[in-house]
Design a protein around this motif. Structure first.
Motif, short mmCIF file in Angstrom:
data_model
loop_
_atom_site.label_atom_id
_atom_site.label_comp_id
_atom_site.label_asym_id
_atom_site.label_seq_id
_atom_site.Cartn_x
_atom_site.Cartn_y
_atom_site.Cartn_z
N ARG A 258 0.85 -1.19 0.00
CA ARG A 258 0.00 0.00 0.00
C ARG A 258 0.88 1.23 0.00
N THR B 75 0.26 5.40 0.13
CA THR B 75 -0.77 6.42 0.28
C THR B 75 -0.23 7.60 1.07
N ARG C 231 -9.06 -1.25 -13.46
CA ARG C 231 -10.24 -0.77 -12.73
C ARG C 231 -11.40 -1.75 -12.92
N TYR D 45 -0.90 4.63 -7.84
CA TYR D 45 -2.04 5.01 -7.00
C TYR D 45 -2.99 3.84 -6.95
N TYR E 202 -6.54 3.56 -5.53
CA TYR E 202 -7.72 4.17 -4.91
C TYR E 202 -8.79 4.36 -5.98
N PRO E 203 -10.01 4.04 -5.68
CA PRO E 203 -10.45 3.35 -4.45
C PRO E 203 -10.04 1.89 -4.45
N ILE E 204 -10.21 1.23 -3.32
CA ILE E 204 -9.92 -0.20 -3.20
C ILE E 204 -11.15 -0.87 -2.58
N ASP F 53 -13.86 -2.41 -0.55
CA ASP F 53 -14.00 -2.53 0.91
C ASP F 53 -15.49 -2.59 1.21
N VAL G 51 -17.34 0.44 -0.31
CA VAL G 51 -16.61 0.85 -1.52
C VAL G 51 -16.64 -0.32 -2.49
N THR H 18 -12.33 -1.19 -7.30
CA THR H 18 -10.87 -1.23 -7.14
C THR H 18 -10.24 -0.60 -8.37
#
Length: 275
Positions: A94, A96, A175, A206, A208-210, A212, A251, A254
């Motif tokens: 990760r 970030t 994505r 990057y 994001y988003p991932i 969840d 979320v 990904t």
């Protein structure tokens, strides 16, 4: 209105006089950074000053390691973007930007950090992995070099592109969105391994988003990214029953951006842990 535009062979806009490119400002290595057991050394001052790598035993019997690089030199009107490369495979990696109030010189005040985390099987692996990692920090504050080449300025005279400086180049976007308001099967969330296409020197820019996803009954689905050098493998951690209603804040997407780092070799690498 744009008075200057450059498009590539695929007719994709790459430069104009209204939007700033990001240039490579720092190239940071983690070689020889001290390693600390966070359960033995309860004082985390070294971690939040950027003076070491902290690790703990994870629930599955392996280890989770973390590095924090304080962001204290960034100007108020400056923005950073990041990339990470490694010639060693990285598990559950990760990259970030976070913030907290734990910097020993700024207790009680907010400090931003680059945070890098990864998982591994042994303490010895932490040293091997850390020594293989390089972190690339790109800045929106493009400098003037005064040398030959192409420079582009916006209508205020601020430089937004300089051909003498390596810029951030996104080469591939991975994505997937998982629609629906109820829990799917684990197989439906699997993304597996995605190979990079036509990238000479890939970097993970990057994530994001991932994914969840949670349910009120305690079910969940989470994605973790593994770096393989020429590909990424997305792991799926899953628990629950198909059809359970999802929590509203779940979320469902990904996204992983992969950059092209070819051409950055002439930027000096540093072990300074403050940017």
């Amino acid at each position: 209105m744009n008075y200057f535009e450059i498009k590539n062979a695929d007719d994709i806009l790459t430069i104009n006089d209204s939007e700033s490119c990001l240039y490579l400002k720092y190239r940071i290595n983690l070689k020889n950074l001290p390693i600390h057991d966070r359960r033995v050394e309860s004082n985390s001052e070294y971690l939040y000053k950027g003076d070491g790598i902290g690790y703990i035993n994870s629930y599955n019997g392996g280890y989770a390691a973390a590095v924090y690089i304080p962001i204290r030199l960034r100007k108020p009107d400056e923005y950073y973007a990041y990339a990470l490369s490694s010639n060693t495979p990285l598990k559950h990696v990760r990259l970030t930007e976070i913030r907290n109030q734990r910097h020993p010189d700024r207790m009680g005040r907010w400090t931003n950090y680059i945070q890098v985390t990864f998982a591994c099987d042994s303490v010895e692996d932490i040293r091997k992995i850390a020594d293989s990692i390089e972190i690339y920090v790109y800045s929106s504050r493009m400098p003037k070099t005064g040398t030959s080449g192409l420079e582009v300025f916006d209508k205020y005279g601020v430089p937004i592109y300089n051909s003498n400086l390596p810029t951030l180049r996104i080469a591939q976007i991975i994505r997937k969105t998982f629609n629906g308001d109820t829990l799917l099967s684990k197989a439906d969330y699997e993304m597996g391994t995605v190979k990079f296409q036509g990238i000479k020197k890939p970097g993970m820019c990057y994530v994001y988003p991932i994914l969840d996803i949670h349910t009120p009954t305690g079910a969940y689905v989470t994605h973790y990214v593994n770096w393989n050098g020429d590909s990424v493998t997305i792991d799926t951690d899953y628990k629950g029953e198909v059809g359970a209603p999802l929590a509203p804040h779940s979320v469902k997407t990904t996204q992983i951006l992969i950059g092209e780092l070819d051409g950055t070799e002439n930027v000096p690498s540093t072990d300074e842990m403050e940017i």
